[in-house]
Motif scaffolding. Structure first.
Motif: not given
Length: 379
Positions: A23-25, A70, A123-124, A150, A152
């Motif tokens: 989703r983020k990384g 994350l 959130e990360p 994840e 990031v």
């Protein structure tokens, strides 16, 4: 602080066989992406994304490093908060120089074993290691063995360079949760990592909690990997899931070994039978968790005479298979798992199956003493 690319840059991501977008990384996978179409149980994908043995490797003269991640914790008990996220271990020139708790990120909220599931997005978070010694140094940043994560961003206040080749041999290992080591005190406390450090080798840990079932796609993965040393620890999941009978277990082991040998005909290959586990030593599976949280076997001991498997039966069959194959495969070896954790040490099985953190370290030391001895299979 300067951003450092995590792919196509100076950083090696070791212990992962693939990377997928999150989703983020980026999420490291311990099995290749092509295997996903060959299993339908979501637990296989979940454990594949748990980065046991995965680490970022590079050189730097930085005094401070920041790592933005994350995490994903798989449950949220309403009265206890998120499940533990695990630790990040920083090794500098091979020595543990820092350990940090991974931040809480995404959390899967559950209403009990059979209740509804709801993802609570997070959130990360940033983990920082500062005060590093001056000068160029070899860095290994080990990811939590129990937490899908994840990657990031990575930042450093100095130059970051690729690692130098060190000539170490590559050891590929496959086993169950007892080789994945969720209960270890950190990612460098799992028994394969402890053993690899003592043996001076690089480890790739393909262990699958609850899913070490001689799956053909795992054998093909090992066949196609560069490997100098190979080990297979099998038996506990096969018994606890009642996945095979004696008639099918032996041919499955032979087939798994045949596939590995197609790619590695001469590599030392060590078969390790199960460690002690009183619940299923003489009673077949399947197993279930009792009211006290300890696992119990629910099979019928009378079924053993008709081919049901217990750990005792599995150990005898593995020893027999290795003996038969050694006539044409002299680099195939066998280790009774009770040499790593024996019947007098079952108090170190916190839930009746999984060793404690201290027991995992002891297992790693014992494996190294056996495998990397002057007359050992990995000498």
């Amino acid at each position: 602080m300067r951003d450092v690319p995590l792919v196509d840059g100076p950083v090696d991501i070791r212990g992962a066989l693939d990377i997928q977008a999150g989703r983020k990384g980026l999420m490291p996978r311990r099995l290749p992406a092509w295997t996903k179409e060959q299993y339908q149980d979501p637990s296989v994908d979940g454990t594949t994304l748990m980065p046991s043995g995965v680490r970022l490797v590079f050189r730097t003269d930085a005094s401070e490093l920041e790592f933005e991640v994350l995490t994903f914790t798989g449950r949220l008990a309403t009265d206890t908060g998120p499940a533990p996220t695990g630790m990040l271990d920083l090794l500098v020139d091979g020595v543990l120089a820092g350990r940090r708790q991974a931040p809480v990120g995404d959390v899967m909220r559950t209403g009990g074993p059979d209740g509804p599931r709801q993802l609570v997005p997070g959130e990360p978070g940033t983990v920082r290691f500062s005060g590093l010694a001056p000068g160029l140094k070899h860095i290994e940043l080990w990811l939590p063995q129990q937490t899908p994560m994840e990657l990031v961003a990575l930042r450093a206040d100095g130059a970051v360079l690729p690692p130098l080749p060190d000539g170490r041999r590559r050891w590929v290992h496959h086993g169950s949760s007892i080789s994945h080591c969720i209960e270890a005190d950190g990612p460098t406390g799992t028994w394969p990592v402890v053993a690899a450090a003592r043996g001076g080798v690089e480890v790739v840990n393909l262990s699958q909690p609850g899913n070490a079932l001689l799956d053909p796609y795992v054998a093909r993965t090992i066949r196609d990997l560069p490997a100098d040393l190979i080990s297979l620890k099998t038996g506990i999941n096969i018994v606890s899931l009642a996945a095979f009978r004696l008639r099918t277990f032996g041919p499955a082991v032979h087939g798994f070994l045949d596939t590995i040998r197609d790619g590695h005909p001469d590599a030392p290959l060590l078969i390790v039978s199960p460690v002690s586990c009183p619940a299923v030593e003489e009673v077949p599976g399947p197993t279930t968790a009792g009211r006290d949280g300890r696992f119990v076997a629910t099979g019928d001991p009378a079924e053993v005479a008709r081919g049901a498997l217990t750990l005792s039966v599995v150990r005898d069959e593995l020893a027999r298979i290795v003996t038969v194959r050694q006539a044409h495969d002299p680099r195939l070896h066998h280790l009774d798992g009770r040499e790593l954790l024996g019947p007098g040490e079952t108090d170190d099985l916190a839930d009746g199956v999984h060793p404690t953190a201290a027991a995992y370290r002891r297992m790693g030391e014992r494996f190294a003493a056996h495998a990397f001895a002057d007359d050992g299979p990995f000498r």
